[in-house]
Write a protein that holds these residues in place. Sequence first.
Motif, PDB file in Angstrom:
ATOM      1  N   LYS A  83      -2.702  10.638  -4.526  1.00  0.00           N
ATOM      2  CA  LYS A  83      -1.348  11.146  -4.266  1.00  0.00           C
ATOM      3  C   LYS A  83      -0.641  10.235  -3.277  1.00  0.00           C
ATOM      4  N   GLN A  84       0.658  10.149  -3.430  1.00  0.00           N
ATOM      5  CA  GLN A  84       1.507   9.310  -2.588  1.00  0.00           C
ATOM      6  C   GLN A  84       2.741  10.103  -2.201  1.00  0.00           C
ATOM      7  N   TRP A  85       3.182   9.960  -0.942  1.00  0.00           N
ATOM      8  CA  TRP A  85       4.404  10.634  -0.504  1.00  0.00           C
ATOM      9  C   TRP A  85       5.626   9.952  -1.099  1.00  0.00           C
ATOM     10  N   SER A 118       8.133  14.972  -1.370  1.00  0.00           N
ATOM     11  CA  SER A 118       7.331  15.400  -2.509  1.00  0.00           C
ATOM     12  C   SER A 118       6.192  14.403  -2.657  1.00  0.00           C
ATOM     13  N   THR A 119       5.361  14.629  -3.645  1.00  0.00           N
ATOM     14  CA  THR A 119       4.289  13.672  -3.904  1.00  0.00           C
ATOM     15  C   THR A 119       4.391  13.171  -5.332  1.00  0.00           C
ATOM     16  N   VAL A 120       3.834  12.003  -5.542  1.00  0.00           N
ATOM     17  CA  VAL A 120       3.688  11.457  -6.888  1.00  0.00           C
ATOM     18  C   VAL A 120       2.190  11.237  -7.101  1.00  0.00           C
ATOM     19  N   THR A 121       1.771  11.342  -8.341  1.00  0.00           N
ATOM     20  CA  THR A 121       0.374  11.069  -8.676  1.00  0.00           C
ATOM     21  C   THR A 121       0.294   9.639  -9.175  1.00  0.00           C
ATOM     22  N   ARG A 122      -0.558   8.868  -8.534  1.00  0.00           N
ATOM     23  CA  ARG A 122      -0.709   7.452  -8.866  1.00  0.00           C
ATOM     24  C   ARG A 122      -1.610   7.271 -10.089  1.00  0.00           C
ATOM     25  N   ASP A 123      -1.583   6.081 -10.675  1.00  0.00           N
ATOM     26  CA  ASP A 123      -2.415   5.791 -11.844  1.00  0.00           C
ATOM     27  C   ASP A 123      -3.895   6.003 -11.555  1.00  0.00           C
ATOM     28  N   ASP A 124      -4.322   5.779 -10.292  1.00  0.00           N
ATOM     29  CA  ASP A 124      -5.732   5.965  -9.936  1.00  0.00           C
ATOM     30  C   ASP A 124      -6.059   7.422  -9.605  1.00  0.00           C
ATOM     31  N   GLY A 125      -5.082   8.315  -9.744  1.00  0.00           N
ATOM     32  CA  GLY A 125      -5.288   9.738  -9.482  1.00  0.00           C
ATOM     33  C   GLY A 125      -4.967  10.164  -8.059  1.00  0.00           C
ATOM     34  N   PRO A 162       0.820  -1.216   0.000  1.00  0.00           N
ATOM     35  CA  PRO A 162       0.000   0.000   0.000  1.00  0.00           C
ATOM     36  C   PRO A 162       0.855   1.269   0.000  1.00  0.00           C
ATOM     37  N   PRO A 163       0.534   2.206  -0.887  1.00  0.00           N
ATOM     38  CA  PRO A 163       1.288   3.458  -0.929  1.00  0.00           C
ATOM     39  C   PRO A 163       1.028   4.295   0.317  1.00  0.00           C
ATOM     40  N   LEU A 164       2.025   5.087   0.706  1.00  0.00           N
ATOM     41  CA  LEU A 164       1.848   6.041   1.796  1.00  0.00           C
ATOM     42  C   LEU A 164       1.058   7.212   1.219  1.00  0.00           C
ATOM     43  N   ALA A 165      -0.235   7.212   1.483  1.00  0.00           N
ATOM     44  CA  ALA A 165      -1.139   8.204   0.895  1.00  0.00           C
ATOM     45  C   ALA A 165      -0.818   9.617   1.375  1.00  0.00           C
TER      46      ALA A 165
END
Length: 136
Positions: free
Chosen positions: A100-102, A91-98, A76-79
């Motif tokens: 955000k992840q730290w 920073s954050t990344v945008t996941r395929d499902d839209g 599970p991503p760190l939301a």
Amino acid sequence: MTKILLSALLASSFLAACSSTSTKTAAPPQAATSSPTTVLNGVLVGPNQMTLYVFDKDVVGSGKSVCNGPCATNWPPLAAPANAQPIADWSTVTRDDGGKQWAYKGRPLYTWAKDAKPGDATGDGMANNTWHTAKP
């Protein structure tokens, strides 16, 4: 005499109130200085104190996670909140499902579904040594 004293008192109160509000300006907002994680036993842990991991297949600084679908079920991503802003090395990344992840220093962060309690790090070295504990 009482009217004069009362008038003088009201006038001075009014002037003091006006001068104190007209000379003060709002303080600029403080920059966020806290991180979304802490360190426990030399590794990064999430708000629930569970060990965080990085995945070798993620491209550092790409702003993307390659762990989606069934992978994200196990890891599970760190939301991050939708309005999360970068904080120093965070920073954050945008996941395929839209969502955000730290990310820490450009590397997306995950937990491992099989870690049962804070301090567990059973995911370190999993999947042919492509998963590692995240270290500060």
